[in-house]
Design a protein around this motif. Sequence first.
Motif, mmCIF file in Angstrom:
data_model
loop_
_atom_site.group_PDB
_atom_site.id
_atom_site.type_symbol
_atom_site.label_atom_id
_atom_site.label_comp_id
_atom_site.label_asym_id
_atom_site.label_seq_id
_atom_site.Cartn_x
_atom_site.Cartn_y
_atom_site.Cartn_z
ATOM 1 N N ASP A 34 0.834 -1.202 0.000
ATOM 2 C CA ASP A 34 0.000 0.000 0.000
ATOM 3 C C ASP A 34 0.871 1.255 0.000
ATOM 4 O O ASP A 34 0.541 2.252 -0.655
ATOM 5 N N LEU A 35 1.978 1.226 0.747
ATOM 6 C CA LEU A 35 2.905 2.344 0.745
ATOM 7 C C LEU A 35 3.526 2.517 -0.643
ATOM 8 O O LEU A 35 3.680 3.645 -1.129
ATOM 9 N N ALA A 36 3.869 1.409 -1.272
ATOM 10 C CA ALA A 36 4.419 1.472 -2.621
ATOM 11 C C ALA A 36 3.424 2.110 -3.590
ATOM 12 O O ALA A 36 3.800 2.932 -4.436
ATOM 13 N N VAL A 37 2.158 1.750 -3.461
ATOM 14 C CA VAL A 37 1.116 2.324 -4.316
ATOM 15 C C VAL A 37 1.012 3.831 -4.095
ATOM 16 O O VAL A 37 0.874 4.609 -5.049
ATOM 17 N N LEU A 123 16.066 -5.183 -8.991
ATOM 18 C CA LEU A 123 15.736 -6.477 -8.396
ATOM 19 C C LEU A 123 17.001 -7.281 -8.123
ATOM 20 O O LEU A 123 17.155 -7.895 -7.056
ATOM 21 N N TRP A 124 17.917 -7.276 -9.090
ATOM 22 C CA TRP A 124 19.174 -8.002 -8.894
ATOM 23 C C TRP A 124 20.085 -7.302 -7.897
ATOM 24 O O TRP A 124 20.570 -7.925 -6.954
ATOM 25 N N TYR A 145 9.258 -2.875 -8.405
ATOM 26 C CA TYR A 145 7.914 -2.591 -8.933
ATOM 27 C C TYR A 145 7.642 -1.090 -8.951
ATOM 28 O O TYR A 145 7.052 -0.568 -9.903
ATOM 29 N N VAL A 146 8.078 -0.388 -7.913
ATOM 30 C CA VAL A 146 7.924 1.068 -7.874
ATOM 31 C C VAL A 146 8.697 1.705 -9.023
ATOM 32 O O VAL A 146 8.190 2.596 -9.715
#
Length: 226
Positions: A34-37, A123-124, A145-146
């Motif tokens: 939710d924070l990421a959103v 990601l890596w 994702y962000v």
Amino acid sequence: MTDDRHSVAETASLLKDPNEIALREAENGIRQFDLAVEMIRSFVKDKERPFRLRANLILQLHQAALDGIHPLAGTWRNTKVSIGKSKHVPPEAAFVSDEIQDMCEYVNSNWTRNADHLGAYVLWKLNWIHPFADGNGRTARTVSYVVMSAKLDSLLPGAPTIPEQISANKAPYYAALEKADEHYKEGKIDVSELEDMLNAMLAKQLLSAAKQASGEVPPPETRNYH
């Protein structure tokens, strides 16, 4: 899960009961996403403020994931850490901050690259640095994702989301991380396996949104971001 690559650090968790830990991780996973959103929305809405990956964003997302679980929630690790079922040895704690800064600079200076490359690199690299005593994987997936969403200038619709898809089947994810590690040992930044994985997952997420919009499938009822 038995195939998970758990972090092993000297600093112990605040919780001992496995059921209590699982419950808190599930609750925190929702809070972290939710924070990421919220972060994605703020960058998409603010057209005058270009996205910049910064250490503070990463620390905030980690704080949300490990709050009440680990004493170092929202801070870099201060001890060595190892990764179960992996040959990779993360850098010493003293180098974590510099490595994070280098990662952020790479993303910000290469913002013209495709979203899949930037997301795959984060990601890596976050997994490679393993900057936290715990919660590295879930935070790396969320930060990635962000970054992808900010690059695509969109709060991406559809489910399962990319982090959910990775969590549901981590074997390809771990294999792609190991390949990127091998490339790096050869002096190359090559995250192509992760790029291919993220591309396929993004397509699946967006396709699900199209099907939901057309009424082919019902909207999702559950989320799993662990």
